[in-house]
Design an enzyme around this catalytic site. Structure first.
Site: not given
Ligand code: PA5
Length: 442
Positions: A284, A305, A419
């Site tokens: 990310e 393996h 989303k």
């Molecule tokens: O790194 C990030 O921002 C995402 O992985 C969020 O942590 C994830 O989408 C969860 O979001 P939230 O804590 O708002 O539910």
């Protein structure tokens, strides 16, 4: 102490080239250190190891002790992505792999997928246990945890009544905004804050990770101490800084050798989820603007393996980063056998971990011969302190590496795309126009 060993890259890389990348990593280090780069309003994670107040740890311990007094033996931790992977990684690393310690609550995770079967089976366990819940969502509106929480909340309220439910549900969310914060205020839940300036994937040392890890019975002070030790180690502006070494070498692999994939390898099943946490952290943070190393993970010797064949012999697109553990905390010695049908007597008297270490060395040489450079990152052992160390080490290295790559490490514009389609397909109010468009494409 986290140690980086780059010897496994020697035959692929000239020293002058590496020094050039160390220079670039030092520039990136300055951006992170002086907080002058893109996303610099999300650097709160840097203060967590040594800036977490004792009162926060005590508040986590108060939840742990209160639930113990209430007889809670199952804690459902609800969250996804950065609100899930850190705690899961720590607990997979620290828990006994086969025997549950009945003095501690069992901790399970939900809200990290949308599988009906997963949730139904988790609720089977909840129904057979004395259950409490930690719901973690910074935004408070993420679909996966919101769905799971609705179901767990309903179960807890029906079973224990509203008043007791309020004691058995704790929320970790934004300080002031969001649906979960509003609900917590209405229902009287205890709440912990995800600081505004800490993004999900950098949040494991905030209450997002500390609360579940503490409630599971582990020493979060030791974890923060380990993180603080790593912070001291990676806060020096020189070529011995292991985060600079790692950031420099992985970018060299990418830019100079065309290596597009990094496989994070461990030889200890306890660390399987370190790979999951690390994949989110780097994936990310770096995978944007058409750039980035694809983060993959493997568990050896298991995966030797299976995908071992590809790593040895397939497309030469990858390099390996091995997280090794210097000390095994348990001892199992191989015995001698009179018949020796399995021809293993040559190993009689040896520790199993010795075989693991030799497998790792043999694999290293084979992979280098096969064109796969190897970076090694060593931690001393798998305990709270060293898990804290490796968390902070990778966070700092990720910040440096992403700035070197030329991207903002702290945003994630790409995660919204699925989303919008999902909401349109689920016919969420407000998405009507997109629904028709999408249905035509399917
Ligand atoms: O790194 C990030 O921002 C995402 O992985 C969020 O942590 C994830 O989408 C969860 O979001 P939230 O804590 O708002 O539910």
């Amino acid at each position: 102490m986290v140690k980086v060993n780059l010897k496994g890259c020697d035959s692929f890389v000239k020293d002058a080239e590496y020094q050039k990348y160390v220079g670039k990593a030092l520039e990136a280090y300055d951006i992170l250190d002086k907080e002058t780069g893109a996303g610099n309003d999300f650097l709160g994670w840097k203060a967590l190891p040594d800036g977490t107040p004792e009162s926060l740890i005590q508040a986590c311990e108060a939840v742990r002790d209160d639930w113990k007094a209430r007889g809670v033996n199952l804690v459902v931790v609800i969250g996804i992505g950065g609100s899930y992977l850190g705690a899961r990684c720590a607990l997979e690393a620290l828990n006994h792999q086969f025997v549950h310690d009945s003095a501690k609550p069992r901790v399970v995770f939900a809200g990290n997928n949308l599988s009906e079967e997963y949730l139904a089976e988790m609720m089977d366990l909840a129904a057979a246990s004395s259950v409490a819940c930690i719901v973690i969502s910074k935004s408070g509106t993420t679909t996966e945890p919101a769905v799971a929480f609705r179901i767990v909340k309903e179960h807890i309220e029906e079973r224990y009544g509203k008043k007791e439910a309020a004691a058995r549900i704790v929320a970790v969310t934004d300080a002031a905004r969001g649906a979960l914060k509003t609900l917590s205020t209405q229902e009287g839940y205890r709440t912990f804050v995800v600081p505004d300036n800490v993004g999900g994937r950098f949040s494991v040392l905030s209450p997002v990770g500390l609360l579940p890890i503490c409630v599971a019975g582990y020493d979060v002070r030791a974890m923060l101490k380990g993180a603080a030790a790593a912070k001291a180690q990676v806060s020096v502006r020189n070529a011995d800084n292991p985060a600079i070494q790692y950031a420099a070498m992985r970018n060299l692999q990418y830019f100079e050798l065309g290596k597009k994939v990094e496989v994070l390898v461990t030889y200890n099943p306890r660390l399987m989820f370190l790979g999951e946490w690390w994949k989110q952290l780097f994936g990310e943070s770096e995978g944007k603007d058409g750039k980035g190393i694809y983060p993959a993970s493997a568990n050896f010797t298991t995966d030797l393996h299976s995908i071992g064949q590809f790593i040895q012999d397939g497309d030469r697109c990858m390099f390996e980063t091995v997280v090794s553990v210097e000390k095994s905390r348990r001892s199992v010695v191989i015995g001698s056998d009179e018949q020796n049908l399995d021809q293993l007597n040559y190993l009689a008297g040896q520790h199993v971990e010795h075989c693991n270490a030799m497998a790792a060395l043999g694999t290293k040489l084979a992979h280098i011969d096969g064109g796969v450079p190897q970076i090694e990152i060593a931690i001393e052992q798998v305990d709270e302190f060293c898990i804290g160390e490796i968390f902070y080490f990778f966070e700092a290295a990720c910040g440096i590496s992403a700035y070197l790559l030329g991207v903002n490490p702290f945003n994630q514009p790409g995660v919204e795309a699925y989303k919008k389609n999902m909401f349109a397909l689920l016919r969420k109010p407000g998405y009507e126009a997109q629904t028709e468009e999408i249905l035509k494409r399917l």
